[in-house]
Design an enzyme around this catalytic site. Structure first.
Site, PDB file in Angstrom:
ATOM      1  N   ARG A   1      43.100  40.230  32.104  1.00 38.97           N
ATOM      2  CA  ARG A   1      44.238  40.510  32.995  1.00 38.97           C
ATOM      3  C   ARG A   1      45.152  41.507  32.301  1.00 38.97           C
ATOM      4  O   ARG A   1      46.038  41.127  31.546  1.00 38.97           O
ATOM      5  CB  ARG A   1      45.024  39.213  33.285  1.00 38.97           C
ATOM      6  CG  ARG A   1      44.249  38.142  34.014  1.00 38.97           C
ATOM      7  CD  ARG A   1      43.999  38.527  35.476  1.00 38.97           C
ATOM      8  NE  ARG A   1      43.391  37.449  36.226  1.00 38.97           N
ATOM      9  CZ  ARG A   1      42.085  37.246  36.345  1.00 38.97           C
ATOM     10  NH1 ARG A   1      41.212  38.057  35.768  1.00 38.97           N
ATOM     11  NH2 ARG A   1      41.630  36.227  37.058  1.00 38.97           N
TER      12      ARG A   1
ATOM     13  N   LEU B   1      27.488  39.759  37.782  1.00 44.29           N
ATOM     14  CA  LEU B   1      27.230  41.098  38.326  1.00 44.29           C
ATOM     15  C   LEU B   1      27.699  41.219  39.773  1.00 44.29           C
ATOM     16  O   LEU B   1      27.139  42.004  40.543  1.00 44.29           O
ATOM     17  CB  LEU B   1      25.720  41.396  38.238  1.00 44.29           C
ATOM     18  CG  LEU B   1      25.085  41.240  36.849  1.00 44.29           C
ATOM     19  CD1 LEU B   1      23.570  41.326  36.931  1.00 44.29           C
ATOM     20  CD2 LEU B   1      25.622  42.316  35.903  1.00 44.29           C
TER      21      LEU B   1
ATOM     22  N   ALA C   1      36.331  33.762  42.784  1.00 41.56           N
ATOM     23  CA  ALA C   1      34.857  33.704  42.725  1.00 41.56           C
ATOM     24  C   ALA C   1      34.374  33.364  41.316  1.00 41.56           C
ATOM     25  O   ALA C   1      33.470  32.536  41.133  1.00 41.56           O
ATOM     26  CB  ALA C   1      34.267  35.038  43.164  1.00 41.56           C
TER      27      ALA C   1
ATOM     28  N   ASP D   1      35.835  31.731  38.998  1.00 41.10           N
ATOM     29  CA  ASP D   1      36.136  30.343  38.621  1.00 41.10           C
ATOM     30  C   ASP D   1      35.145  29.384  39.293  1.00 41.10           C
ATOM     31  O   ASP D   1      34.713  28.395  38.695  1.00 41.10           O
ATOM     32  CB  ASP D   1      37.576  29.992  39.015  1.00 41.10           C
ATOM     33  CG  ASP D   1      38.548  31.054  38.519  1.00 41.10           C
ATOM     34  OD1 ASP D   1      38.304  31.605  37.427  1.00 41.10           O
ATOM     35  OD2 ASP D   1      39.522  31.356  39.236  1.00 41.10           O
TER      36      ASP D   1
HETATM   37  O1  CKP Z   1      38.594  35.782  38.162  1.00 43.13           O
HETATM   38  P1  CKP Z   1      38.955  34.983  39.369  1.00 43.13           P
HETATM   39  O2  CKP Z   1      39.133  35.791  40.620  1.00 43.13           O
HETATM   40  O3  CKP Z   1      38.020  33.830  39.583  1.00 43.13           O
HETATM   41  O4  CKP Z   1      40.361  34.326  38.978  1.00 43.13           O
HETATM   42  C1  CKP Z   1      41.346  34.023  39.900  1.00 43.13           C
HETATM   43  C2  CKP Z   1      42.539  33.337  39.309  1.00 43.13           C
HETATM   44  O5  CKP Z   1      44.588  32.450  37.451  1.00 43.13           O
HETATM   45  C3  CKP Z   1      43.643  33.194  40.351  1.00 43.13           C
HETATM   46  O6  CKP Z   1      43.639  31.895  40.893  1.00 43.13           O
HETATM   47  C4  CKP Z   1      44.934  33.529  39.611  1.00 43.13           C
HETATM   48  O7  CKP Z   1      45.896  32.549  39.759  1.00 43.13           O
HETATM   49  C5  CKP Z   1      44.495  33.671  38.163  1.00 43.13           C
HETATM   50  O8  CKP Z   1      43.115  34.047  38.227  1.00 43.13           O
HETATM   51  C6  CKP Z   1      45.353  34.687  37.436  1.00 43.13           C
HETATM   52  O9  CKP Z   1      46.223  34.268  36.681  1.00 43.13           O
HETATM   53  O10 CKP Z   1      45.136  35.893  37.662  1.00 43.13           O
HETATM   54 MG    MG Z   2      37.350  36.112  36.595  1.00 40.42          MG
END
Ligand code: CKP
Ligand code: MG
Length: 312
Positions: A167, A225, A255, A257
């Site tokens: 991030r 991927l 997705a 997670d």
């Molecule tokens: O990588 P992902 O799209 O699976 O992650 C999504 C999560 O925790 C989302 O729920 C958000 O709250 C976060 O990643 C984040 O802090 O960016």
């Molecule tokens: Mg992710």
């Protein structure tokens, strides 16, 4: 209990309409945070979980706590604090199917967590520690807490599973690269996305990325991927798996997670590596078919139905 994690969960506000958010009037609210997304997915697949976190002692904090507890996650190590507020984020649905995430989480209750939030006797009740790269990005003290937790967990014999979840809105490229590589070297199983692998190793191909990771110590690597599925590699085995069926994406966030939940549950329940990765792809795909980060996480029955649909 099986899987322990540490992280921040927030309230996500999503405008009900597509377009620039400055014109949005009506928002829906959802509960989201990478670590609880995965833990909720695991609970739906029969795996017992626990969460270390800190929420503001405010209305949103109480809502998150009840929700997470209601999904079956053990919350004995979740603190409510008066020192800071619960974090939130906005999930803007822009034109052309673009999703933009805007965080309002600086100095949030979770980002002021420290080693004091970690209790050794609580950790000793678990077999696996699930970490994502979001928690160490929250603050210097969170980074210290995560590294401390990983070391304690390893001493107690837990296996470490890591999703780098890069991030760059939360930290610099240099700090991210250094910390994520360090955590990879302490992990047993690593689940990067292909673009995270590219960022970390300056390589484009999944097999080279996986090899770099195995060289740092982990025994299993699964490179995500996207719609093409995933590539897996251990010291003796490698291959590809993909979702059983094509789906229509409603909301892509979460997705990864769901993927982690599908894989970890498959691994704990004794599936072969290929079948666990296929289950991960199916769980990740199903998450994206529903608005919200956790609402689309599948149960065992839903996974079974999805898997068998393409064969009929
Ligand atoms: O990588 P992902 O799209 O699976 O992650 C999504 C999560 O925790 C989302 O729920 C958000 O709250 C976060 O990643 C984040 O802090 O960016
Ligand atoms: Mg992710």
């Amino acid at each position: 209990m099986d899987v322990l994690s540490i992280g921040e969960t927030m309230i996500a506000f999503s405008p009900n309409e597509v377009g620039p958010m400055r014109y949005a009037r009506d928002f829906s609210t959802h509960i989201a945070g990478a670590e609880t997304n995965t833990l909720i997915g695991l609970e739906k697949l029969g795996v017992r979980t626990g969460w270390i976190s800190q929420l503001g002692n405010d209305e949103l904090g109480h809502r998150i706590l009840s929700f997470v507890r209601g999904e079956g996650i053990n919350v004995d190590s979740v603190k409510l604090t008066d020192e800071a507020r619960t974090g939130i984020f906005l999930k803007e649905k822009a034109r052309y199917d673009q999703t933009h995430v805007h965080y309002y989480r600086n100095d949030s209750a979770a980002s002021i967590m420290s080693k004091d939030n970690i209790d050794k006797s609580y950790i000793s009740q678990f077999k696996y520690l699930y970490i994502t790269g979001i928690t160490p990005a929250l603050s210097e003290n969170c980074k210290e807490a995560v590294l401390y937790l990983i070391n304690v967990a390893k001493e107690l014999g837990l296996k470490v599973i890591f999703d780098p979840n890069l991030r760059l809105k939360l930290w610099s490229e240099e700090e991210a690269r250094e910390t994520l590589l360090n955590i990879i070297s302490l992990s047993d199983i690593v689940l990067p996305g292909i673009s995270e692998g590219e960022f970390l190793f300056n390589e484009k191909s999944e097999d080279k990325i996986a090899q770099h990771i195995v060289d740092l110590g982990p025994s299993t690597v699964i490179v995500k991927l996207g719609e093409k599925g995933a590539y897996y590699q251990t010291r003796n085995e490698s291959g590809y798996a993909k979702a059983s069926k094509e789906i229509e994406v409603v909301d892509p966030v979460g997705a990864g997670d769901g993927f982690a939940a599908g894989y970890i549950a498959g691994f704990i329940n004794g599936l072969s590596l290929h079948d666990a990765v296929e289950q991960a792809c199916n769980a990740g795909a199903l998450v994206t078919t529903v608005k919200g980060d956790v609402e689309g996480l599948p149960s065992e029955n839903e996974l079974e139905q999805f898997k068998n649909q393409d064969k009929t």
